[in-house]
Enzyme design. Structure first.
Site, short mmCIF file in Angstrom:
data_model
loop_
_atom_site.label_atom_id
_atom_site.label_comp_id
_atom_site.label_asym_id
_atom_site.label_seq_id
_atom_site.Cartn_x
_atom_site.Cartn_y
_atom_site.Cartn_z
N ASP A 312 0.82 -1.28 0.12
CA ASP A 312 0.08 0.01 -0.19
C ASP A 312 0.92 1.18 0.02
OD1 ASP A 312 -3.36 0.53 1.50
OD2 ASP A 312 -2.31 1.45 0.16
N GLU A 507 -10.78 6.36 4.15
CA GLU A 507 -9.85 5.64 5.02
C GLU A 507 -9.97 6.12 6.38
OE1 GLU A 507 -6.49 5.83 1.36
OE2 GLU A 507 -6.12 5.04 3.62
C1 GLC Z 1 -4.43 4.08 -0.13
C2 GLC Z 1 -5.19 2.98 0.31
C3 GLC Z 1 -5.22 1.99 -0.97
C4 GLC Z 1 -5.09 2.76 -2.27
C5 GLC Z 1 -3.81 3.44 -2.30
C6 GLC Z 1 -3.37 3.93 -3.65
O1 GLC Z 1 -3.64 4.40 1.00
O2 GLC Z 1 -5.09 2.30 1.44
O3 GLC Z 1 -6.89 1.36 -0.96
O4 GLC Z 1 -5.38 1.96 -3.29
O5 GLC Z 1 -3.47 3.89 -1.14
O6 GLC Z 1 -4.10 5.15 -3.55
#
Ligand code: GLC
Length: 618
Positions: A312, A507
């Protein structure tokens, strides 16, 4: 290409020492071209993918290989820097759009990066990823579908596959090859800010909705021009953290973890998902991004996942407890745990330096680097990027098309979940004069939620579409009056509709440890409508259940709309009986937030149970 000429020249001049020549070339990171052809094996689409991978790998230096393992935020590195560092992938994080947020500008941006990548010694095309989690949602004017929790309420896997396919068309039109979707998380505590990204609270719903992967990828990855890579995320247990804390700690036995959270990934792997994104969260105190057993042994070996395991966003930075820095230990632990590609907001030069140092020090075996590189290259060959590296501009007309918006409206209809109704619904489009109010009645940003145009989403007229109020005006042939706070309502109306709920978030910004209630403003609005002595139907636009227990008995109807996206007309279709509501709760609807976590079969007594939903012909 120079090595091809060198190879054939050598073979011509020194046929007896051809083997020596090949060894010489291989040592120099070059290998002979296919016999009698004008190009290298890896550039020959008629050859098996594995043969092309092997040939390309034989030509790659360590620098080439570790470059492939980086996915960098577009904001941090332009095309030239990406190419100079041999970086294999670029992403647009939430809201990271080209200056003018148009389909053409996205396609131009993508092609610029691709052209730079192809203009290098080996000409390896890059993969570009975005969070197209409910349509190509960063792009203004794209079709924005209901968020997953609404699709869980609809419980229509074929529809979800069609949504994946429609999204893939709009994404591929702008060049983008990869969506970080679907989230196959299992939302066990609705205080979690990402509850709306889940299809539900049981593994059964995300398992079924892995059909979206087939929608995105097609029957075979790269099998047609609209095929884009899907991502099953976030591996594993992101929705099971204590207290619903985003990026928190999932405290479960391995048996429970497998029973609740692993099953959707097993199904996703069976559907040939191209990538899996690891979760920020921890399992019993150990960060997932350093979980060699669950990544290397369970996901890759036991489940047989042969695609790309991606981190991530800046998740490695969290491993040593200080989120601000990236350390050699964090790089070593995550890559050795089985991470193949590392997603970074910046710091790519430091990451590359640390990774190279760890390999040269023998702390990361070369076979791990080769496994990661081979997985990445395999997807690039399967996607056909060496043959078709640029945006599919003939698909640009599909962005926000009537056909896609009609599909989204159908999804909105099917996701509406009727929880209370004394008969006030359905309204009559011909006879009922309706007063509409509430903070979410006329706000396309609020009804779309997070991950829309920007990372967090925002209130207001942020993109093209139909608000719920506009939908009501379209469907009704009678009088419709609107005032957000209910000012002007009187007893002359046949009914009132109050559209309330949450404002956008994404988030951890959406974590609500103290629960989610209707705002004071909206409660006052509902009271004003009720004081006019007319029936009131309340519509909740929210990413999860809202605490309504102390008020719902005063209402004449309650409809959970979830986060419908740009096609608010689908809500009006249900309010006016054009579609008989069929939605069923994908999550238990609590009596109060102190019941959280509350899930099917846990013996607690919800206000409305998992799977509950009324229709008009009850
Ligand atoms: C974010 C998320 C993830 C996403 C990634 C790219 O923090 O946790 O779901 O795909 O970053 O944006």
């Amino acid at each position: 290409m120079t090595y091809r000429a060198t190879g054939s020249r050598l073979r011509r001049l020194f046929p007896s020492v051809a083997g020596l020549a090949v060894v010489t070339l291989l040592t120099a990171g070059l290998a002979p071209a296919s016999a009698g052809t004008s190009r290298a094996d890896y550039q020959d689409p008629s050859l098996p993918v594995q043969q092309r991978v092997d040939d390309l790998m034989s030509r790659m230096s360590l620098r080439d290989k570790i470059g492939q393992m980086v996915q960098i935020e577009r904001d941090a590195a332009g095309p030239a820097e990406v190419a100079d560092n041999r970086i294999g992938s670029v992403l647009s994080g939430g809201g990271s759009t080209p200056e003018s947020n148009t389909p053409e500008a996205w396609a131009d941006m993508y092609d610029r990066y691709q052209r730079a990548a192809l203009d290098t010694r080996l000409g390896i095309p890059l993969l570009y990823g975005v969070d197209a989690v409910h349509g190509h949602n960063n792009l203004r004017g794209a079709t924005v579908f209901p968020h997953n929790i609404g699709l869980g309420a609809a419980d229509d896997p074929k529809l979800v596959q069609r949504i994946g396919a429609a999204t893939a068309e709009e994404v591929a039109a702008t060049g983008i090859d990869w969506t970080f979707s679907p989230c196959v998380c299992v939302a066990r505590d609705d205080r979690w800010g990402r509850t709306y990204e889940a299809f539900g609270e049981t593994p059964e719903l995300p398992k079924k909705m892995t059909r979206e992967i087939t929608g995105y990828q097609g029957k075979q990855l790269g099998g047609d021009p609209t095929s884009i890579m899907a991502t099953a995320k976030h591996y594993v247990g992101d929705g099971g953290t204590t207290g619903g804390q985003d990026q928190g700690n999932t405290q479960l036995s391995e048996r429970e973890l497998r029973k609740i959270h692993l099953k959707p990934f097993r199904k996703a792997v069976k559907r040939d998902v191209a990538s899996v994104m690891v979760s920020y969260s921890s399992w019993n105190g150990a960060k997932m991004h350093a979980q060699k057993y669950l990544v290397q042994d369970v996901l890759k070996r036991e489940l047989g996942f042969d695609g790309i395991v991606i981190s991530d966003y800046d998740a490695l930075h969290q491993l040593d407890g200080d989120d601000s820095t990236l350390t050699a230990s964090e790089v070593r632990r995550s890559v050795n745990a089985g991470l193949d590609m590392i997603m970074l907001s910046s710091d790519h030069a430091k990451f590359l330096r640390l990774l190279r140092q760890e390999v040269e020090a023998g702390n990361i075996p070369m076979r791990r680097i080769d496994d990661a590189t081979s997985r990445i290259l395999t997807k690039k060959f399967e996607m056909g990027l060496f043959e078709h590296p640029f945006a599919q501009r003939d698909l640009l007309s599909t962005v926000g098309s009537d056909e896609h918006r009609a599909l989204a409206r159908q999804a909105v209809r099917e996701s509406q979940t009727l929880l209370e109704n004394d008969g006030v619904l359905p309204l009559s489009p011909e006879k009922d004069e309706v007063f509409v109010a509430g903070s979410n009645a006329d706000d396309i940003g609020n009804q779309s939620g997070g991950w829309t145009i920007s990372w967090q989403g925002s209130s207001g007229d942020i993109t093209e579409g139909t608000t719920i109020l506009e939908g009501i005006r379209q469907v009704s042939n009678s009088k419709v009056t609107y005032d957000e706070r209910g000012d002007g309502v009187d007893g002359s109306y046949d009914a009132a509709v109050a559209v309330v709920g949450e404002k956008p978030y994404a988030e951890y910004e959406g974590d609500r440890p103290n629960g989610v209630r209707i705002s004071e403003q909206d409660l006052n609005t509902i009271a004003k409508l009720r004081s006019a002595g007319i029936p009131v139907a309340v519509v909740t636009v929210s990413g999860r259940p809202v605490d309504v227990s102390e008020h719902v008995d005063d209402w004449n109807a309650l409809l959970a709309s979830w986060l419908p996206g740009t096609q608010g007309g689908g809500v009006a279709d249900v309010l006016f009986g054009k579609h008989n509501p069929t939605g069923k709760l994908p999550v238990s609807w609590m009596r109060s937030y102190d019941q959280q976590p509350i899930n099917k079969g846990d013996g607690k007594d919800p206000l409305y149970p998992y799977g509950y939903g009324l229709s008009y012909r009850n």
